[in-house]
Design an enzyme around this catalytic site. Structure first.
Site, mmCIF file in Angstrom:
data_model
loop_
_atom_site.group_PDB
_atom_site.id
_atom_site.type_symbol
_atom_site.label_atom_id
_atom_site.label_comp_id
_atom_site.label_asym_id
_atom_site.label_seq_id
_atom_site.Cartn_x
_atom_site.Cartn_y
_atom_site.Cartn_z
ATOM 1 N N LYS A 183 0.844 -1.200 0.000
ATOM 2 C CA LYS A 183 0.000 0.000 0.000
ATOM 3 C C LYS A 183 0.880 1.250 0.000
ATOM 4 O O LYS A 183 1.903 1.304 0.698
ATOM 5 C CB LYS A 183 -0.894 -0.044 1.246
ATOM 6 C CG LYS A 183 -2.005 0.989 1.282
ATOM 7 C CD LYS A 183 -2.905 0.746 2.504
ATOM 8 C CE LYS A 183 -4.064 1.732 2.581
ATOM 9 N NZ LYS A 183 -4.951 1.447 3.743
ATOM 10 N N SER A 241 -9.921 1.402 2.651
ATOM 11 C CA SER A 241 -9.000 2.180 1.869
ATOM 12 C C SER A 241 -7.929 1.387 1.136
ATOM 13 O O SER A 241 -7.295 1.915 0.224
ATOM 14 C CB SER A 241 -8.323 3.210 2.771
ATOM 15 O OG SER A 241 -7.491 2.566 3.721
ATOM 16 N N SER A 249 -10.274 -1.053 6.790
ATOM 17 C CA SER A 249 -9.624 -0.782 5.499
ATOM 18 C C SER A 249 -8.873 -1.943 4.875
ATOM 19 O O SER A 249 -8.420 -1.838 3.737
ATOM 20 C CB SER A 249 -8.669 0.410 5.629
ATOM 21 O OG SER A 249 -9.382 1.624 5.573
#
Lengths: 472, 94
Positions: free
Chosen positions: A68, A143, A167
């Site tokens: 990420k 997310s 997330s």
């Protein structure tokens, strides 16, 4: 889909260890797929495979990793999905990324995300929205949407995400893969660009439960650079359980009723039926304060974010707006650099922490947090694990909720309580509704990851979810 | 519930410039979000202690041993404006 891509990460690692697979060839196969990605899952892709030195002896076999964007990676763009960190290439690497590289999972690509991990649809990224490989008109969740979409589509064998209020789990659910939010403190946060420090936790997103356990096993451990990190009391084992005999699974009324789409509820009920067939007992449990989780979360997380994001001022890194005086430079840089959702949360958080409101909001939210943690502790006196749908709905259409922040926040309804209590929870795919994946969430007491992974593995076998169609 | 004056006040505290449109929009959105959050203000919580950390952590201090810090040129490498080995910013009083 090539045979290489069809391999699970652990099968690929085993093949490298046995000498039957060249780690450079494996890396190149994924690198080529990632570079040709049309889902907008990545913000950066490696230009070449690393030297294969030692991959065959490393426990993760040189199987490449999607990371990420918000993890600091030395010399590699790390913007947390934000314009305000434009051009930032950190001088150091996050502990967990370093650990995984040492264990034989080299950096393949940085994955797209909601800006500073604030969002449930990946539409709040300065790099644009990510598309769901099951239906490109729909969101992948957020997310960690880029990580989830990349793993689901076979553009990365496995990936790292972070979970503050859901997330990792929610995008894993919406993309039909496995995602684990570990016990708070199990994984070092050093080098994670902070959103809400008392909640943020890194975890794996993988195709299946065994890959999840293998990656997680190399992520845990105390880190002198993160004072909140803890030594996990158990070594993480790759699960082999096929039965659930003697296990008691609690189903909380508060987190399985109102607002759940019928297709999601049907898949959830069917998963519970499979659990019974495997020998588990299903019982109702009460989490009387869970309904207040979302409210407490949307005080605590923005409050901590407003403090963490104060560092983005145009002085030391990233974007700077031109201005004649210092204050105007700060305020304009932050105006231009942050997207709408980040601004909204900075304002909520600043309001909640401002003079005269602290006790009414932040102080009370921390007390609610205590009541939720106590609810879980009481429930785990009677049951081993708690099961809920991961998300109240399947992947929604791009743009469907961008005009209504509160509707977007409701996506986190079932995942936020576990975050507030700091306990581990996994999402595994448990079926399809309207042709889209549904996630089952299993949560357990602090440091019960092995028990969660075992149960998830047994259920995964019985559910026989097949996500291979979207990896072609 | 939140009016434009309050939005501007909080934005000032947060060092965040907002356009007129943003002020209007935020006033509405923050009101609706805070309306939802309000539900916790009516809970009986006086006897409940606050939680700051969910898993008990004992504070542990590392040995105080000198070690090299980030070299100056590395620390400055990502800065938007550098002068005389430091971060350059506009004057506070310009």
């Amino acid at each position: 889909m090539s045979e290489l891509i069809a391999l699970s990460a652990r099968a690929a690692a085993a093949a490298v260890a046995a000498g039957g697979l060249d780690p450079t060839e494996l890396f190149e196969a994924y690198r080529a797929r990632a570079a040709a990605d049309t889902l907008n899952a990545f913000t950066w892709v490696a230009e070449q495979a690393p030297a294969p030195d030692g991959a065959a002896r490393a426990p993760l076999g040189g199987v490449p990793l999607g990371v990420k964007d918000l993890f600091a990676t030395k010399g590699v763009p790390s913007q947390a999905g934000s314009k305000i960190l434009a051009g930032y290439r950190p001088p150091y690497t996050a502990t967990v990324v370093e650990r995984l590289a040492t264990a034989g999972a080299p950096l393949l690509a940085k994955t797209n995300q909601d800006e500073f991990a604030m969002g449930s649809s990946n539409e709040n990224s300065a790099f644009g929205a990510v598309l769901n490989p099951w239906d490109r008109a729909r969101v992948p969740g957020g997310s960690s949407g880029g990580s989830a979409a990349a793993v689901a589509a076979g553009l990365a064998p496995w990936a790292l995400g972070t979970d503050t209020g859901g997330s990792i789990r929610q995008p894993a659910a919406l993309c039909g893969i496995v995602g684990l939010k570990p016990t708070y403190g199990a994984v070092s946060r050093y080098g994670m660009i902070a959103f809400a420090s008392s909640l943020d936790q890194a975890g794996p997103l993988t195709r299946d439960v065994a890959d999840c356990a293998l990656l997680f096993a190399h992520m845990t451990g105390r880190d002198p650079c993160d004072a909140t990190s803890l030594q996990h009391p158990e070594a993480i084992a790759v699960p082999t359980a096929e039965r659930l005999d003697g296990k008691v699974i609690g189903v909380p009324e508060e987190l399985t009723g109102e607002g759940v789409e019928p297709g999601v509820m049907a898949a959830f009920e069917a998963a519970l039926a499979r659990a019974r067939e495997l020998g588990a007992r299903i019982e109702r449990v009460a989490l009387p304060h869970a309904d207040h989780g979302l409210s407490a979360y949307y005080v605590l997380a923005p409050a901590e974010a407003s403090s963490n994001l104060a560092r983005f001022d145009g002085v030391r890194y990233g974007y700077r707006a031109e201005a004649d005086d210092l204050l105007a430079m700060y305020t304009r840089t932050r105006h231009d650099g942050f997207g709408p959702e980040v601004k909204r949360r900075i304002l909520i958080g600043t309001y909640a922490l401002s003079s005269g409101y602290y006790d009414a909001y932040y102080g009370r939210a921390q007390r609610v947090r205590t009541t939720i943690a106590r609810d879980f502790a009481a429930a785990f006196e009677a049951v081993d694990l708690i099961a809920t749908p991961t998300s109240p709905g399947v992947a929604f259409r791009l743009g469907a909720k961008t005009g209504d922040p509160l509707a977007m926040y409701l996506n986190d309804y079932f995942t936020v309580p576990m975050s507030l209590a700091g306990i581990p929870a996994i999402s595994i795919p448990c079926g399809l509704a309207e042709g889209l994946p549904v996630g089952l969430q299993l949560a357990g007491p602090a440091f019960s990851e092995n028990a969660i992974l075992d149960a998830a593995h047994a259920l995964e076998g019985a559910l026989a979810f097949d996500g291979s169609a979207v990896r072609s | 519930m939140i009016d434009r004056e309050q939005v501007l006040h909080v934005a000032r505290l947060a060092r965040l410039e907002l356009t007129e449109d943003e002020v209007e929009r935020m006033a509405g959105e923050l009101s609706s979000i805070l309306g939802h959050i309000e539900t916790i203000t009516s809970l009986p919580l006086d006897d409940v202690p606050p939680t700051t950390h969910v898993v008990e952590v004992e504070s542990s201090l590392r040995a105080d041993e000198p070690r090299p810090s980030l070299p100056r040129d590395v620390a400055l490498a990502c800065a938007p404006d550098v002068a005389d080995d430091g971060f350059r910013v506009p004057s506070p009083q310009a």
